[in-house]
Design a protein around this motif. Sequence first.
Motif, PDB file in Angstrom:
ATOM      1  N   ARG A 186       0.814  -1.215   0.000  1.00 57.04           N
ATOM      2  CA  ARG A 186       0.000   0.000   0.000  1.00 57.04           C
ATOM      3  C   ARG A 186       0.844   1.260   0.000  1.00 57.04           C
ATOM      4  N   GLY A 187       2.137   1.116   0.255  1.00 58.75           N
ATOM      5  CA  GLY A 187       3.027   2.264   0.234  1.00 58.75           C
ATOM      6  C   GLY A 187       2.776   3.230   1.373  1.00 58.75           C
ATOM      7  N   ASN A 188       2.454   2.724   2.564  1.00 58.99           N
ATOM      8  CA  ASN A 188       2.236   3.605   3.711  1.00 58.99           C
ATOM      9  C   ASN A 188       3.444   3.574   4.632  1.00 58.99           C
ATOM     10  N   SER A 189       3.373   4.346   5.703  1.00 55.87           N
ATOM     11  CA  SER A 189       4.490   4.446   6.646  1.00 55.87           C
ATOM     12  C   SER A 189       4.173   3.768   7.973  1.00 55.87           C
ATOM     13  N   VAL A 190       3.220   2.827   8.006  1.00 54.40           N
ATOM     14  CA  VAL A 190       2.854   2.132   9.243  1.00 54.40           C
ATOM     15  C   VAL A 190       3.991   1.195   9.629  1.00 54.40           C
ATOM     16  N   ASN A 191       4.413   1.254  10.905  1.00 52.32           N
ATOM     17  CA  ASN A 191       5.463   0.380  11.415  1.00 52.32           C
ATOM     18  C   ASN A 191       4.837  -0.972  11.748  1.00 52.32           C
ATOM     19  N   LYS A 220     -13.833  -3.745  22.497  1.00 53.90           N
ATOM     20  CA  LYS A 220     -14.102  -4.949  23.278  1.00 53.90           C
ATOM     21  C   LYS A 220     -14.420  -6.146  22.394  1.00 53.90           C
ATOM     22  N   ALA A 221     -14.449  -5.927  21.083  1.00 52.63           N
ATOM     23  CA  ALA A 221     -14.801  -7.005  20.160  1.00 52.63           C
ATOM     24  C   ALA A 221     -13.541  -7.595  19.539  1.00 52.63           C
ATOM     25  N   PRO A 222     -13.509  -8.899  19.278  1.00 55.04           N
ATOM     26  CA  PRO A 222     -12.355  -9.510  18.617  1.00 55.04           C
ATOM     27  C   PRO A 222     -12.166  -8.936  17.215  1.00 55.04           C
ATOM     28  N   MET A 223     -10.916  -8.802  16.820  1.00 53.87           N
ATOM     29  CA  MET A 223     -10.605  -8.282  15.496  1.00 53.87           C
ATOM     30  C   MET A 223     -11.037  -9.289  14.437  1.00 53.87           C
ATOM     31  N   LYS A 224     -11.613  -8.770  13.340  1.00 56.32           N
ATOM     32  CA  LYS A 224     -12.043  -9.614  12.238  1.00 56.32           C
ATOM     33  C   LYS A 224     -11.142  -9.486  11.016  1.00 56.32           C
ATOM     34  N   ASP A 225     -10.563  -8.298  10.785  1.00 58.74           N
ATOM     35  CA  ASP A 225      -9.762  -8.052   9.582  1.00 58.74           C
ATOM     36  C   ASP A 225      -8.580  -7.171   9.961  1.00 58.74           C
ATOM     37  N   TRP A 226      -7.391  -7.774  10.030  1.00 57.50           N
ATOM     38  CA  TRP A 226      -6.220  -6.987  10.424  1.00 57.50           C
ATOM     39  C   TRP A 226      -5.806  -6.003   9.334  1.00 57.50           C
ATOM     40  N   LYS A 227      -6.130  -6.315   8.087  1.00 57.28           N
ATOM     41  CA  LYS A 227      -5.787  -5.390   7.002  1.00 57.28           C
ATOM     42  C   LYS A 227      -6.591  -4.097   7.130  1.00 57.28           C
ATOM     43  N   ALA A 228      -7.849  -4.207   7.585  1.00 64.63           N
ATOM     44  CA  ALA A 228      -8.641  -3.007   7.815  1.00 64.63           C
ATOM     45  C   ALA A 228      -8.030  -2.166   8.925  1.00 64.63           C
ATOM     46  N   ALA A 229      -7.473  -2.838   9.957  1.00 60.41           N
ATOM     47  CA  ALA A 229      -6.811  -2.105  11.033  1.00 60.41           C
ATOM     48  C   ALA A 229      -5.575  -1.389  10.515  1.00 60.41           C
ATOM     49  N   VAL A 230      -4.816  -2.022   9.593  1.00 59.82           N
ATOM     50  CA  VAL A 230      -3.646  -1.362   8.993  1.00 59.82           C
ATOM     51  C   VAL A 230      -4.078  -0.125   8.223  1.00 59.82           C
ATOM     52  N   ARG A 231      -5.176  -0.234   7.490  1.00 60.02           N
ATOM     53  CA  ARG A 231      -5.645   0.930   6.730  1.00 60.02           C
ATOM     54  C   ARG A 231      -6.097   2.054   7.650  1.00 60.02           C
ATOM     55  N   THR A 232      -6.630   1.692   8.836  1.00 61.37           N
ATOM     56  CA  THR A 232      -7.002   2.732   9.803  1.00 61.37           C
ATOM     57  C   THR A 232      -5.775   3.461  10.312  1.00 61.37           C
ATOM     58  N   TRP A 233      -4.729   2.693  10.634  1.00 60.52           N
ATOM     59  CA  TRP A 233      -3.473   3.314  11.062  1.00 60.52           C
ATOM     60  C   TRP A 233      -2.902   4.192   9.951  1.00 60.52           C
ATOM     61  N   GLU A 234      -3.027   3.711   8.739  1.00 57.14           N
ATOM     62  CA  GLU A 234      -2.530   4.470   7.592  1.00 57.14           C
ATOM     63  C   GLU A 234      -3.257   5.797   7.465  1.00 57.14           C
ATOM     64  N   SER A 235      -4.584   5.776   7.642  1.00 53.12           N
ATOM     65  CA  SER A 235      -5.378   6.986   7.528  1.00 53.12           C
ATOM     66  C   SER A 235      -5.005   7.988   8.612  1.00 53.12           C
ATOM     67  N   LYS A 236      -4.803   7.496   9.845  1.00 52.05           N
ATOM     68  CA  LYS A 236      -4.444   8.404  10.936  1.00 52.05           C
ATOM     69  C   LYS A 236      -3.052   8.975  10.765  1.00 52.05           C
ATOM     70  N   SER A 237      -2.150   8.155  10.230  1.00 49.05           N
ATOM     71  CA  SER A 237      -0.781   8.667  10.041  1.00 49.05           C
ATOM     72  C   SER A 237      -0.740   9.759   8.988  1.00 49.05           C
ATOM     73  N   ARG A 238      -1.652   9.721   8.045  1.00 49.88           N
ATOM     74  CA  ARG A 238      -1.707  10.788   7.051  1.00 49.88           C
ATOM     75  C   ARG A 238      -2.258  12.061   7.652  1.00 49.88           C
ATOM     76  N   GLN A 239      -3.208  11.943   8.561  1.00 44.97           N
ATOM     77  CA  GLN A 239      -3.794  13.132   9.176  1.00 44.97           C
ATOM     78  C   GLN A 239      -2.828  13.817  10.130  1.00 44.97           C
ATOM     79  N   ASP A 240      -2.011  13.019  10.768  1.00 36.14           N
ATOM     80  CA  ASP A 240      -1.072  13.593  11.735  1.00 36.14           C
ATOM     81  C   ASP A 240       0.294  12.991  11.475  1.00 36.14           C
ATOM     82  N   SER A 241       1.106  13.705  10.770  1.00 35.13           N
ATOM     83  CA  SER A 241       2.435  13.179  10.423  1.00 35.13           C
ATOM     84  C   SER A 241       3.328  13.042  11.634  1.00 35.13           C
ATOM     85  N   LYS A 242       2.994  13.725  12.732  1.00 33.54           N
ATOM     86  CA  LYS A 242       3.802  13.638  13.946  1.00 33.54           C
ATOM     87  C   LYS A 242       3.485  12.385  14.745  1.00 33.54           C
TER      88      LYS A 242
END
Length: 208
Positions: free
Chosen positions: A152-157, A174-196
């Motif tokens: 995806r070319g993101n900067s998620v560690n 409180k719910a078990p994770m169903k899709d870890w790739k969706a969680a990566v995309r969430t981290w990716e979205s937040k990292s774009r909003q806040d580069s710090k």
Amino acid sequence: MARYYDICEQGDVLLALSDKELGALLRAVIQYRRGLPVGELPYNVRCVFAGEKTRIDSDAAHRRQVSESRRSAIRQRWDRSNEYNSIQMNTNVNKCKKLPPLSTPITVPPDFPPTGENTPPKGLSLGTSPRKAAKKFVKPSVTEVKSYCLERGNSVNAEDFCNFYEAKGWVVGKAPMKDWKAAVRTWESKSRQDSKGQDFREIERMPL
């Protein structure tokens, strides 16, 4: 003692007995009421005990009479209840109408169940619909997360991502994770909003 010795009626008689005789009288009364054998009594005690024995026998006979009367009343109510239930059952049976016999018997074709286009697939019965099996979540490895991040070319560690959810037991809120790739995309979205960088707890609360 108040039940057996009426002070007004037998006070003079009891006062005439010694303490030892009173004790022997009390013991004899208790033994007789419990159905135990009563030993030899002194003459004075024996005279008083005779009157108490008559009173005890009279009370016991009265209790038996009352008990038998109550049992008889219960039996009568029980018999009436059974008789009423029997009448109700007979009435309900008479109300039921018998279905007329079929004029033409039902026959089953020899090729039943049907085969061909209308035959349901294996594992299914008529009137049911296939259900998708729930996909079991398998936690990813650091290598898999890193490969997906490069794709995806993101900067998620990838290591931070895995360590964070490993510590939480791979749950989102409180719910078990169903899709870890969706969680990566969430981290990716937040990292774009806040580069710090963003607090992992705030990222984790976002719906996937």
